[in-house]
Scaffold this active site. Structure first.
Site, PDB file in Angstrom:
ATOM      1  N   CYS A   1       2.993  -3.291   4.026  1.00 55.32           N
ATOM      2  CA  CYS A   1       2.165  -2.136   4.401  1.00 55.32           C
ATOM      3  C   CYS A   1       2.881  -1.455   5.557  1.00 55.32           C
ATOM      4  CB  CYS A   1       0.712  -2.518   4.687  1.00 55.32           C
ATOM      5  SG  CYS A   1       0.407  -3.434   6.206  1.00 55.32           S
TER       6      CYS A   1
ATOM      7  N   ASP B   1       0.861  -1.185   0.000  1.00 61.72           N
ATOM      8  CA  ASP B   1       0.000   0.000   0.000  1.00 61.72           C
ATOM      9  C   ASP B   1       0.898   1.236   0.000  1.00 61.72           C
ATOM     10  OD1 ASP B   1       0.834   0.407   2.609  1.00 61.72           O
ATOM     11  OD2 ASP B   1      -1.164   0.256   3.514  1.00 61.72           O
TER      12      ASP B   1
ATOM     13  N   THR C   1       2.538  -1.566   8.922  1.00 60.75           N
ATOM     14  CA  THR C   1       2.910  -2.515   9.981  1.00 60.75           C
ATOM     15  C   THR C   1       3.137  -3.920   9.452  1.00 60.75           C
ATOM     16  OG1 THR C   1       0.586  -3.010  10.286  1.00 60.75           O
ATOM     17  CG2 THR C   1       1.537  -1.296  11.720  1.00 60.75           C
TER      18      THR C   1
ATOM     19  N   HIS D   1       8.937 -24.288   8.833  1.00 63.77           N
ATOM     20  CA  HIS D   1       7.856 -24.903   9.608  1.00 63.77           C
ATOM     21  C   HIS D   1       6.494 -24.783   8.938  1.00 63.77           C
ATOM     22  CE1 HIS D   1      10.015 -24.818  13.787  1.00 63.77           C
ATOM     23  NE2 HIS D   1      10.843 -25.129  12.805  1.00 63.77           N
TER      24      HIS D   1
ATOM     25  N   HIS E   1       6.145 -31.282  10.180  1.00 57.69           N
ATOM     26  CA  HIS E   1       5.490 -30.039   9.765  1.00 57.69           C
ATOM     27  C   HIS E   1       4.451 -30.282   8.673  1.00 57.69           C
ATOM     28  CE1 HIS E   1       8.364 -28.022  12.238  1.00 57.69           C
ATOM     29  NE2 HIS E   1       9.371 -28.482  11.528  1.00 57.69           N
TER      30      HIS E   1
END
Ligand code: RB5
Length: 153
Positions: free
Chosen positions: A70, A13, A72, A103, A138
């Site tokens: 973005c 963004d 955060t 994982h 996994h």
């Protein structure tokens, strides 16, 4: 065609164009083709639109991995993880990037441009691309996230 010849798709963004550009340049310098789905400037946009574009490219095979940015990394990773088949990891360093490949067989990397400096983000991207899925125990867990999951070639 080698798996590395399939592009890495990038999207962000308005908080992320500078970091996305740095990631794109590093990918291209290392010989990884890219698919840049925008945004390219500071005009305010909505992060789900760019998460959706990158995830569509990963899911239909136009892209091998996705990279999302973005402010955060939170909103864009939430948006990505609404797509069945996408396992998007928001990471803050190379250790998280390595472990989510190992994982979770993460297929999209999310970064926060307001949280993570460019050098740390570049290290995270390099670790993400260099680390294979660990398999073994996994696999059962990844199948519980993505029932039709199969190991990538
Ligand atoms: C945009 O201002 C900001 O909300 C966005 O980049 C992101 O941090 C949302 O999670």
């Amino acid at each position: 065609m080698r798996p590395e010849d399939t592009p890495v798709a990038l999207g962000c963004d308005h908080a992320g164009p500078a970091l996305k550009q740095a990631l794109r340049e590093a990918l291209e310098a290392a010989g990884h083709p890219t698919l840049d789905m925008g945004t390219h400037g500071p005009e305010s946009v909505d992060y789900p639109d760019f998460a959706n574009a990158v995830c569509a490219a990963v899911l239909d095979g136009r892209a091998r991995f996705g990279v999302l940015v973005c402010g955060t990394g939170i909103g864009i990773s939430i948006a990505a993880n609404r797509h069945p088949g996408i396992r998007c990891a928001l990471v803050h360093d190379a250790t998280g990037a390595r472990l989510t490949r190992e994982h979770n067989d993460a297929n999209v990397l999310a970064l926060g441009a307001r949280m993570t400096g460019v050098e740390v983000a570049l290290d995270a991207l390099r670790a993400f691309l260099a680390t294979p899925f660990g398999g073994g125990r996994h696999e059962r867990r990844v199948r519980k996230l993505t029932p039709d999951w199969s190991p990538r070639p």
